[in-house]
Design a protein around this motif. Structure first.
Motif: not given
Length: 225
Positions: A83-99
Motif C-alpha cells: 500500500a505504501v509503494c502504491d502510494a508512491a506510484v500515485t505521486v509519480f503518476k501525477h507528476f509524470a502525467a504533465d512532465p
C-alpha cells in the motif's frame, strides 16, 4: 469526480502553470501575486483564497496528493507494505502525467533556497505519513523498520522522479515499479516470495518453557544482529 470538482481542479492547475511560468521567466521574488492573478485571468483575493501565498502555489499539488494518500491509507489494505509503494506510484503518476509542468516546478524550486527547504519538509511529510500508516497497520512493528521502509520508499520515488525531471526523457512507471519491487524483497516483505537462497533460511529449535526474551537473545546472537 463531479463536474464542479473537475472544473475547480482544472482552474487550480491553470493558475499553478501560469505562476510557475512567471517564476521561471522572471524569478520567484520578482513575481507578485497581482501579476500571477492578472496573467491567470483571476483576482488577488481569489488567488489567496485558493492557495494562500506564492510559495503555496508551488506546492499546491503536494497538498492535494498528501490529502488523497492520507484518505486512501485510512482504508483497509491487504498488504500494508505494498500500500505504501502504491502510494508512491500515485505521486509519480501525477507528476509524470504533465512532465513539462513538473520540470518547471523543479527549475523554480532549485533556484530559491526557501523553496528548497520547503521541499525537504514536504518529502519528510510523505515519509511521516508512510511511517505512521505502517505503525498503525502493523501493531508491534519495530519503529526502525517502519521509518526505514518509509524513508526508503520516498528516496526510491524521488530518485526515479528526478530522472524524469533532469533527463527530459520519458521514464515509464515500470521503472519505479521495478525499483519498489526490489525494495520489498530487500525488506523481506514482497507479496510474491521467491525461492529462498540457503543463507535466507534459519531453522531453530528451543524448549517451549524457554522465556521469549531468551529465545530472542539467542537468535540475535546466532544471527549476529
Amino acid at each position: 469526480m463531479s463536474d464542479t470538482t473537475a472544473a475547480t481542479s482544472s482552474s487550480r492547475t491553470a493558475v499553478v502553470a501560469v505562476a510557475l511560468d512567471l517564476f521561471d521567466r522572471n524569478g520567484f521574488d520578482a513575481t507578485s501575486v497581482e501579476q500571477i492573478a492578472q496573467a491567470a485571468g483571476s483576482s488577488r483575493s481569489t488567488f489567496f483564497r485558493q492557495f494562500g501565498g506564492k510559495d503555496d502555489v508551488v506546492f499546491a499539488d503536494h497538498e492535494l496528493l498528501l490529502a488523497q494518500l492520507r484518505e486512501n491509507l485510512s482504508q483497509p489494505h491487504e498488504n500494508p507494505w505494498v500500500a505504501v509503494c502504491d502510494a508512491a506510484v500515485t505521486v509519480f503518476k501525477h507528476f509524470a502525467a504533465d512532465p513539462e509542468l513538473a520540470r518547471r516546478r523543479y527549475s523554480v524550486v532549485r533556484k530559491v533556497p526557501a523553496l528548497r527547504e520547503r521541499e525537504i519538509v514536504t518529502v519528510f511529510r510523505y515519509e511521516r505519513l508512510f511511517d505512521e500508516y505502517l505503525r498503525g497497520a502493523l501493531p508491534g512493528l519495530d519503529p526502525i523498520d517502519a521509518v526505514g521502509f518509509a524513508a526508503s520508499v520516498a528516496a526510491v520515488h524521488n530518485h526515479v522522479l528526478r530522472q524524469l525531471l533532469r533527463d527530459r526523457e520519458p521514464v515509464p512507471v515500470s521503472v519505479l515499479h521495478a525499483a519498489l519491487d526490489d525494495l520489498l524483497r530487500k525488506f523481506g516483505v514482497h507479496p510474491d516470495p521467491q525461492h529462498p537462497d540457503p543463507d535466507d533460511v534459519v531453522v531453530a529449535v528451543f524448549p517451549k518453557r524457554m522465556p521469549l526474551a531468551e529465545v530472542t537473545r539467542r537468535l540475535r546472537s546466532s544471527l549476529d544482529l
